[in-house]
Enzyme design. Structure first.
Site, PDB file in Angstrom:
ATOM      1  N   ASP A 159      -8.790  -0.146  -1.558  1.00 43.24           N
ATOM      2  CA  ASP A 159      -8.215  -0.327  -0.132  1.00 43.24           C
ATOM      3  C   ASP A 159      -9.468   0.220   0.703  1.00 43.24           C
ATOM      4  O   ASP A 159     -10.352   0.826   0.325  1.00 43.24           O
ATOM      5  CB  ASP A 159      -7.245   0.769  -0.172  1.00 43.24           C
ATOM      6  CG  ASP A 159      -6.434   0.688   1.156  1.00 43.24           C
ATOM      7  OD1 ASP A 159      -6.172  -0.458   1.774  1.00 43.24           O
ATOM      8  OD2 ASP A 159      -6.048   1.845   1.597  1.00 43.24           O
ATOM      9  N   ASP A 194      -8.796   1.141   4.581  1.00 46.30           N
ATOM     10  CA  ASP A 194      -8.204   1.865   5.705  1.00 46.30           C
ATOM     11  C   ASP A 194      -7.297   3.214   5.027  1.00 46.30           C
ATOM     12  O   ASP A 194      -6.578   3.240   4.057  1.00 46.30           O
ATOM     13  CB  ASP A 194      -6.862   1.435   6.385  1.00 46.30           C
ATOM     14  CG  ASP A 194      -7.539   0.402   7.515  1.00 46.30           C
ATOM     15  OD1 ASP A 194      -8.288   0.817   8.320  1.00 46.30           O
ATOM     16  OD2 ASP A 194      -7.171  -0.783   7.465  1.00 46.30           O
ATOM     17  N   ASP A 221      -4.650   5.063  -0.853  1.00 45.20           N
ATOM     18  CA  ASP A 221      -3.925   6.258  -0.209  1.00 45.20           C
ATOM     19  C   ASP A 221      -2.648   6.142   0.352  1.00 45.20           C
ATOM     20  O   ASP A 221      -2.354   7.363   0.702  1.00 45.20           O
ATOM     21  CB  ASP A 221      -5.151   6.685   1.042  1.00 45.20           C
ATOM     22  CG  ASP A 221      -4.877   5.557   2.123  1.00 45.20           C
ATOM     23  OD1 ASP A 221      -4.384   6.007   3.325  1.00 45.20           O
ATOM     24  OD2 ASP A 221      -5.103   4.503   1.842  1.00 45.20           O
TER      25      ASP A 221
END
Length: 198
Positions: A15, A17, A171
């Site tokens: 990922d 961001d 996250d």
């Protein structure tokens, strides 16, 4: 606890961001600016709950949750404009970037993001990763976004690696769910992040 490739992984998916780039405080600042402009408060816990969802999909959710009637298209333009104004402030997240650098050229790697491709590319440039990854699946590349598994399954397809041999670094709760639904090896990077307030 050392962050690294799982022994069973043959490909890595990251990922962007909040995983490679510490953009979450900047995204939240942009949302707070929208709140000031349009007269609402966007709770921080709701912001993190919706991490990984494209902005265009977030607006209807906060309309429903907060009793608002924001115009999604207008807010997308305004919020992303505010984010881009601050994008140069983005900091790299070294522990995760170090994994990517360690395995670059040794196993296939790709990016799976809920963000728009153009903004994702600017984010990568801000943290020194311009041109580092050959494969990216962004918001406009799939119909169903996280927590649907489509983003990560498309990464696996483009890397030509079976999903069960792909390790996802994420996250966000929705991204973690998406990776699990894709049948992949899931690494929650949050324990490796320095806690910060936004």
């Amino acid at each position: 606890m050392i962050l690294d490739k799982d022994p069973g992984a043959k490909a890595l998916i990251f990922d962007i961001d909040g995983t490679l780039a510490d953009t979450m405080p900047i995204h939240y600042s942009a949302w707070k600016a929208m709140g000031l402009k349009h007269g609402f408060h966007y709770p921080e816990d709701l912001f993190y709950e919706l991490a990984g969802i494209p902005t265009s999909h977030i607006v209807p959710i906060i309309n429903e949750r907060l009793g608002l009637s924001l115009d999604p298209e207008q807010v997308v333009v305004e919020k992303e404009g505010e984010f881009l104004r601050m994008i140069h402030e983005t900091q790299p997240i070294s522990p995760i970037i170090d994994v990517a650098k360690r395995w670059r050229g040794r196993v296939p790697m790709s990016l799976g993001t809920g963000g728009r491709r153009d903004i994702a590319l600017l984010t990568l440039e801000a943290v020194g990763l311009a041109g580092f990854f050959d494969i990216m699946v962004a918001a406009e590349d799939v119909e169903h976004h996280k927590p649907a598994p489509d983003t990560f399954l498309e990464c696996a397809r483009l890397m030509n690696v079976e999903p069960r041999f792909c390790q996802v670094f994420e996250d966000g709760e929705l991204g973690i769910e998406a990776a699990k639904r894709a049948g992949m090896i899931v690494t929650d990077v949050r324990p490796f992040l320095v806690q910060k307030s936004v």
